[in-house]
Design an enzyme around this catalytic site. Structure first.
Site, short mmCIF file in Angstrom:
data_model
loop_
_atom_site.label_atom_id
_atom_site.label_comp_id
_atom_site.label_asym_id
_atom_site.label_seq_id
_atom_site.Cartn_x
_atom_site.Cartn_y
_atom_site.Cartn_z
N LYS A 52 45.99 -34.45 68.44
CA LYS A 52 45.75 -35.52 67.46
C LYS A 52 45.48 -36.86 68.17
O LYS A 52 44.62 -37.63 67.77
CB LYS A 52 46.93 -35.64 66.49
CG LYS A 52 46.99 -34.47 65.51
CD LYS A 52 48.30 -34.37 64.75
CE LYS A 52 48.41 -33.05 64.00
NZ LYS A 52 49.69 -32.83 63.36
N GLN A 96 55.63 -34.87 63.22
CA GLN A 96 55.27 -33.48 63.54
C GLN A 96 56.42 -32.55 63.12
O GLN A 96 57.56 -32.73 63.53
CB GLN A 96 54.99 -33.35 65.05
CG GLN A 96 54.49 -31.98 65.46
CD GLN A 96 53.16 -31.60 64.82
OE1 GLN A 96 52.23 -32.40 64.77
NE2 GLN A 96 53.08 -30.38 64.30
N ASP A 119 49.52 -37.84 56.24
CA ASP A 119 49.61 -36.38 56.09
C ASP A 119 49.55 -36.00 54.62
O ASP A 119 49.37 -34.83 54.28
CB ASP A 119 50.92 -35.85 56.70
CG ASP A 119 50.73 -35.27 58.09
OD1 ASP A 119 49.58 -34.91 58.42
OD2 ASP A 119 51.72 -35.18 58.84
#
Ligand code: NAP
Length: 285
Positions: A52, A96, A119
């Site tokens: 990412k 994460q 997200d």
């Protein structure tokens, strides 16, 4: 049969994002900035986060990885989230997953300011998505919609079968396909007679996590197949010792489908670009 090429489409979108960032800078605006929280040293999580960060660099975003010891307390992690929430230089924050067992993932996800929740996991964003209002869409379903749009795949009035009902893929994908005027069936591990659903589907989104779950004899000729699954299977002939497999038996399904995504190179790169699009959007907001 057409291959829905996620690598190619995502590269075009990355180029567009890069151009937009350059134009933001010329206008004297700030560079989009994504922060990622990583806890512990899980190999897969570390790989995802560094990918990412690499994606951010490619399109001209700043990125910061906050890497904490796996023994960090929940209170300390909440403090870190709060500090990023209040940092005006950071536009988007991702945590994460999975987190170590002693940390409540729901608590952490919900502590993120939903305006930085790129997200799209915060209940505020989920609610906005449900109502079809502007929000951050979860990256995988967002990427799938972008792929369908790029290839101008007709969705209106089509029967879409989503296999899987996870919060990050199956459920949001079914809501988004409903908003694109599909008639949606959601299948899961308790679904009886899966064949009945898949064999009448015009579009199938497979997000099961079982390699080669969907076989050609389960699908209608001419259907569109989107394979979300990624499972590592051992493969002594490969240098890494494993191979990535999707949820679709590609060889047999490609013979009957009108269009199909490969694994790798289908939904995966579209997911990565989904996060970049959300971060750009957050910066512009
Ligand atoms: P998940 O949370 O494990 O959900 C799997 C879903 O499949 C569940 O809803 C489960 O039903 C259903 N299921 C399991 N066995 C089934 C069966 N025999 N018949 C029908 N349905 C069954 O997984 P996920 O996070 O959605 O991910 C799914 C797959 O996509 C994984 O391989 C993951 O690695 C991959 N993935 C890929 C990307 C990408 O960027 N390409 C992104 C995210 C995930 P129940 O709800 O009844 O248990």
């Amino acid at each position: 049969m057409q291959i829905l090429n996620g690598n190619e489409v995502s590269q075009q979108l990355r180029n567009q994002i890069k151009t937009e960032v350059e134009s933001l800078i010329i206008q004297g605006k700030k560079r989009p900035h994504l922060a990622a929280i990583l806890v512990g040293n899980d190999g897969a999580s570390m790989t995802y986060v560094s990918a990412k960060a690499k994606d951010c660099k490619e399109v001209g975003f700043d990125s910061t990885v906050l890497h904490f010891d796996e023994n960090i307390t929940e209170i300390e992690l909440l403090k870190q989230v709060d500090s990023i929430n209040n940092n005006p230089d950071i536009d988007g924050l991702i945590v994460q997953l999975p987190l170590p067992k002693h940390i409540n993932e729901k608590k952490i996800t919900e502590a993120i300011n939903y305006r930085k929740d790129v997200d799209g996991f915060h209940p505020m964003n989920v609610g906005y998505m449900f109502k079809g209002l502007p929000c951050y869409l979860p990256a995988t379903p967002f990427g799938i919609i972008k792929l369908l749009e790029y290839y101008q795949i007709e969705t209106s009035g089509k029967h879409c079968v989503v296999i899987g009902r996870s919060d990050i893929v199956g459920k949001p994908a079914s809501i988004l396909m409903l908003q694109k005027n599909c008639t949606v069936s959601i299948c899961h591990s308790k679904t009886k007679n899966m064949h009945h659903f898949t064999s009448t589907a015009d579009i199938i989104i497979a997000a099961v996590g079982i390699p080669e779950f969907l076989k050609a004899d389960m699908v209608k000729p001419g259907c569109i197949i989107i394979d979300v699954g990624i499972t590592r299977v051992e493969d002594a002939t490969s240098k890494s010792g494993y191979r990535l497999k999707g949820d679709v038996d590609f060889a047999s399904c490609a013979e009957v489908a009108e269009a199909i995504t490969p694994v790798p190179g289908g939904v995966g790169p579209m997911t990565r670009v989904g996060l970049l699009l959300n971060t750009l959007h957050a910066a512009k907001n």
